[in-house]
Enzyme design. Structure first.
Site, PDB file in Angstrom:
ATOM      1  N   CYS A  50     -27.674  54.115   7.983  1.00 22.13           N
ATOM      2  CA  CYS A  50     -27.398  55.522   7.655  1.00 22.13           C
ATOM      3  C   CYS A  50     -28.279  56.026   6.519  1.00 22.13           C
ATOM      4  CB  CYS A  50     -25.919  55.660   7.280  1.00 22.13           C
ATOM      5  SG  CYS A  50     -25.440  57.357   6.924  1.00 22.13           S
ATOM      6  N   CYS A 102     -20.619  70.448  11.579  1.00 23.23           N
ATOM      7  CA  CYS A 102     -20.535  69.125  10.978  1.00 23.23           C
ATOM      8  C   CYS A 102     -20.775  69.300   9.485  1.00 23.23           C
ATOM      9  CB  CYS A 102     -21.603  68.237  11.615  1.00 23.23           C
ATOM     10  SG  CYS A 102     -21.706  66.603  10.887  1.00 23.23           S
ATOM     11  N   GLY A 151     -21.327  61.673   3.285  1.00 20.64           N
ATOM     12  CA  GLY A 151     -20.170  61.297   2.476  1.00 20.64           C
ATOM     13  C   GLY A 151     -19.047  60.647   3.257  1.00 20.64           C
ATOM     14  N   CYS A 173     -23.802  51.817   4.451  1.00 21.66           N
ATOM     15  CA  CYS A 173     -24.049  51.400   5.838  1.00 21.66           C
ATOM     16  C   CYS A 173     -25.566  51.270   6.067  1.00 21.66           C
ATOM     17  CB  CYS A 173     -23.440  52.401   6.819  1.00 21.66           C
ATOM     18  SG  CYS A 173     -21.647  52.487   6.695  1.00 21.66           S
ATOM     19  N   SER A 184     -15.632  54.956  12.403  1.00 20.25           N
ATOM     20  CA  SER A 184     -16.988  54.492  12.692  1.00 20.25           C
ATOM     21  C   SER A 184     -16.934  52.977  12.775  1.00 20.25           C
ATOM     22  CB  SER A 184     -17.933  54.938  11.586  1.00 20.25           C
ATOM     23  OG  SER A 184     -17.978  56.342  11.547  1.00 20.25           O
ATOM     24  N   ASN A 205     -29.731  57.207  15.929  1.00 18.10           N
ATOM     25  CA  ASN A 205     -30.817  58.080  15.490  1.00 18.10           C
ATOM     26  C   ASN A 205     -31.734  57.263  14.603  1.00 18.10           C
ATOM     27  OD1 ASN A 205     -30.659  60.899  16.331  1.00 18.10           O
ATOM     28  ND2 ASN A 205     -28.609  60.815  15.425  1.00 18.10           N
ATOM     29  N   GLU A 225     -26.121  68.892   3.448  1.00 15.48           N
ATOM     30  CA  GLU A 225     -26.469  69.380   4.782  1.00 15.48           C
ATOM     31  C   GLU A 225     -25.250  69.782   5.592  1.00 15.48           C
ATOM     32  OE1 GLU A 225     -28.812  66.245   6.704  1.00 15.48           O
ATOM     33  OE2 GLU A 225     -29.391  65.711   4.670  1.00 15.48           O
ATOM     34  N   CYS A 234     -27.057  62.638   9.918  1.00 15.61           N
ATOM     35  CA  CYS A 234     -26.634  62.448   8.542  1.00 15.61           C
ATOM     36  C   CYS A 234     -27.662  62.129   7.495  1.00 15.61           C
ATOM     37  CB  CYS A 234     -25.696  61.255   8.472  1.00 15.61           C
ATOM     38  SG  CYS A 234     -24.259  61.536   9.308  1.00 15.61           S
ATOM     39  N   CYS A 289     -23.454  58.900  -0.770  1.00 12.53           N
ATOM     40  CA  CYS A 289     -22.306  58.111  -0.305  1.00 12.53           C
ATOM     41  C   CYS A 289     -22.419  56.730  -0.920  1.00 12.53           C
ATOM     42  CB  CYS A 289     -22.350  58.010   1.219  1.00 12.53           C
ATOM     43  SG  CYS A 289     -20.989  57.071   1.947  1.00 12.53           S
ATOM     44  N   SER A 302     -13.853  61.694  10.059  1.00  7.76           N
ATOM     45  CA  SER A 302     -14.474  60.415  10.405  1.00  7.76           C
ATOM     46  C   SER A 302     -14.560  59.515   9.180  1.00  7.76           C
ATOM     47  CB  SER A 302     -15.880  60.693  10.953  1.00  7.76           C
ATOM     48  OG  SER A 302     -16.508  59.498  11.329  1.00  7.76           O
TER      49      SER A 302
HETATM   50  N1  SAH Z   1     -18.482  58.221   6.174  1.00  6.01           N
HETATM   51  C1  SAH Z   1     -17.862  58.714   7.359  1.00  6.01           C
HETATM   52  C2  SAH Z   1     -18.377  60.059   7.720  1.00  6.01           C
HETATM   53  C3  SAH Z   1     -19.825  60.093   8.130  1.00  6.01           C
HETATM   54  S1  SAH Z   1     -19.800  60.417   9.788  1.00  6.01           S
HETATM   55  C4  SAH Z   1     -18.038  57.686   8.477  1.00  6.01           C
HETATM   56  O1  SAH Z   1     -18.663  56.666   8.238  1.00  6.01           O
HETATM   57  O2  SAH Z   1     -17.501  57.868   9.557  1.00  6.01           O
HETATM   58  C5  SAH Z   1     -21.342  60.109  10.364  1.00  6.01           C
HETATM   59  C6  SAH Z   1     -21.316  59.308  11.625  1.00  6.01           C
HETATM   60  O3  SAH Z   1     -22.680  59.051  12.017  1.00  6.01           O
HETATM   61  C7  SAH Z   1     -20.706  57.961  11.395  1.00  6.01           C
HETATM   62  O4  SAH Z   1     -20.080  57.514  12.555  1.00  6.01           O
HETATM   63  C8  SAH Z   1     -21.912  57.137  11.063  1.00  6.01           C
HETATM   64  O5  SAH Z   1     -21.660  55.772  11.208  1.00  6.01           O
HETATM   65  C9  SAH Z   1     -22.909  57.681  12.057  1.00  6.01           C
HETATM   66  N2  SAH Z   1     -24.303  57.426  11.723  1.00  6.01           N
HETATM   67  C10 SAH Z   1     -24.880  57.254  10.531  1.00  6.01           C
HETATM   68  N3  SAH Z   1     -26.184  57.015  10.642  1.00  6.01           N
HETATM   69  C11 SAH Z   1     -26.471  57.038  11.954  1.00  6.01           C
HETATM   70  C12 SAH Z   1     -27.651  56.858  12.727  1.00  6.01           C
HETATM   71  N4  SAH Z   1     -28.812  56.580  12.149  1.00  6.01           N
HETATM   72  N5  SAH Z   1     -27.547  56.967  14.062  1.00  6.01           N
HETATM   73  C13 SAH Z   1     -26.368  57.244  14.654  1.00  6.01           C
HETATM   74  N6  SAH Z   1     -25.234  57.424  13.982  1.00  6.01           N
HETATM   75  C14 SAH Z   1     -25.264  57.307  12.652  1.00  6.01           C
END
Ligand code: SAH
Length: 344
Positions: A118, A104, A158, A115, A213, A289, A91, A332, A111, A190
């Site tokens: 996510c 983005c 990723g 987390c 993050s 989200n 995406e 994401c 990944c 990030s």
């Molecule tokens: N792996 C890297 C890059 C992904 S960035 C990282 O972790 O930073 C995507 C960003 O969106 C990250 O800050 C991640 O923690 C956040 N994210 C993932 N799922 C989310 C959700 N459901 N709501 C809000 N932010 C989210």
């Protein structure tokens, strides 16, 4: 399989051409076509037929296909799902702000970081993207949407620091004056906090912005929602952030997705303020989200206001991320996940 010419810098293409016994300026012509999105040597009309045949044998070209394109009715955010050469999909989201268009991009298919909130990590890591595949997300989003891309965030699917070399090469490609020429200062990387790579990133001496993050300032909470924290810990993460800042002079941002009843208490706010002040970090709060297969809910607006107040009173530089594209699954991994589910 031929050589992936789309992952080569103009200088490298030149060198390759000279080694093949071709004129150097021909390489420049080819690079220009590629930057325009041309992906068939036969369409490079200023090259001789024999050279085109030679290039077809030596290199492979690919043009990503749009599997789906959704445009938000509220804010014009565009979400693409691209089909890659091996049938995998990633995406890309294009967002419009007053100061320009931000893209983005994804850097992996899936990944491995796991987390808990996510969508990208459900199903694990399939593979990392090639530099050319990340570049093409930017190039074809710009060509398809007609929107000039001025900023890039590596915040799609990723973990960039798990695909270090390819991401670095992508940065040099997209930054190249003969290519898309997007300034490093307009690029944000990030990470979920792969601390052992921070020094290596600082060594690259790039003017990019590093975003961490964080999502929780204490080990108990953070290890629960971010497995990457379990072997590293928040103290170590803070030490590495500080070192990165000291070595590069580039201020770090903390991303903090507010999750109801998980990381949004007064305790969390106070500790977060302390951590941010120690590292000189800016804090970017994100309303969580909702992801269908996750149980987490976003913080209530009242809780969010109280949280912000504590941070501001402690002198922390804090912003709240505007929510864009909520009607197009623009967070994401949501779209790729949806398609995976439909396909069974
Ligand atoms: N792996 C890297 C890059 C992904 S960035 C990282 O972790 O930073 C995507 C960003 O969106 C990250 O800050 C991640 O923690 C956040 N994210 C993932 N799922 C989310 C959700 N459901 N709501 C809000 N932010 C989210």
């Amino acid at each position: 399989m031929g050589i992936d010419i789309l992952s080569m810098l103009p200088e490298e293409i030149e060198k390759d051409f000279v080694e093949m016994g071709e004129a150097k300026y021909r390489a420049g012509q080819v690079f220009n076509w590629l930057t325009k999105g041309v992906r068939d040597f036969d369409e490079m009309t200023n090259l001789s037929k024999s050279l085109r045949e030679k290039l077809k044998e030596r290199y492979t070209l690919y043009k990503p296909k749009v599997l789906s394109k959704q445009v938000s009715e509220y804010d014009g955010t565009i979400k693409y799902l691209w089909e890659l050469k091996d049938g995998n999909a990633v995406e890309t989201v294009v967002m419009s702000y007053e100061y320009g268009n931000t893209i983005c991009v994804s850097c992996q298919v899936g990944c491995r970081q796991g987390c808990a909130f996510c969508a990208s990590t459900i199903g694990g890591l399939v593979r990392s993207l090639e530099p050319s595949e990340i570049l093409d997300e930017v190039l074809y989003s710009e060509l398809d949407s007609g929107k000039h891309i001025s900023n890039i965030v590596l915040m799609g699917i990723g973990e960039p620091l798990d695909n270090f070399d390819n991401v670095m090469r992508f940065l040099h490609l997209v930054n190249h004056p003969k290519g898309m020429n997007i300034g490093m200062r307009h690029i944000t990387l990030s990470t979920c906090g792969i601390t052992e790579m921070f020094d290596k990133l600082a060594d690259e001496n790039l003017q990019i912005t590093l975003t961490v993050s964080l999502h929780a300032p204490d080990d108990e909470t953070r290890s629960k929602i971010m497995p990457a924290n379990r072997s590293r810990g928040v103290d170590e993460l803070m030490r590495c952030c500080k070192r990165y800042y000291d070595r590069t002079g580039r201020r770090i941002s903390f991303e903090y997705a507010m999750i109801d009843g998980v990381n949004d208490s007064e305790y969390h706010a106070k500790l977060l303020a302390k951590r941010a002040n120690m590292v000189g970090a800016h804090v970017n709060l994100i309303p969580l989200n909702h992801v269908e297969e996750r149980q987490f809910k976003p913080t209530t607006p009242g809780h969010m206001r109280a949280f912000i107040k504590i941070l501001e009173e402690a002198g922390v530089n804090v912003t709240v991320r505007r929510k864009l594209g909520s009607d197009v699954d623009a967070s994401c991994g949501q779209l790729r996940r949806k398609i995976q589910k439909i396909q069974g």
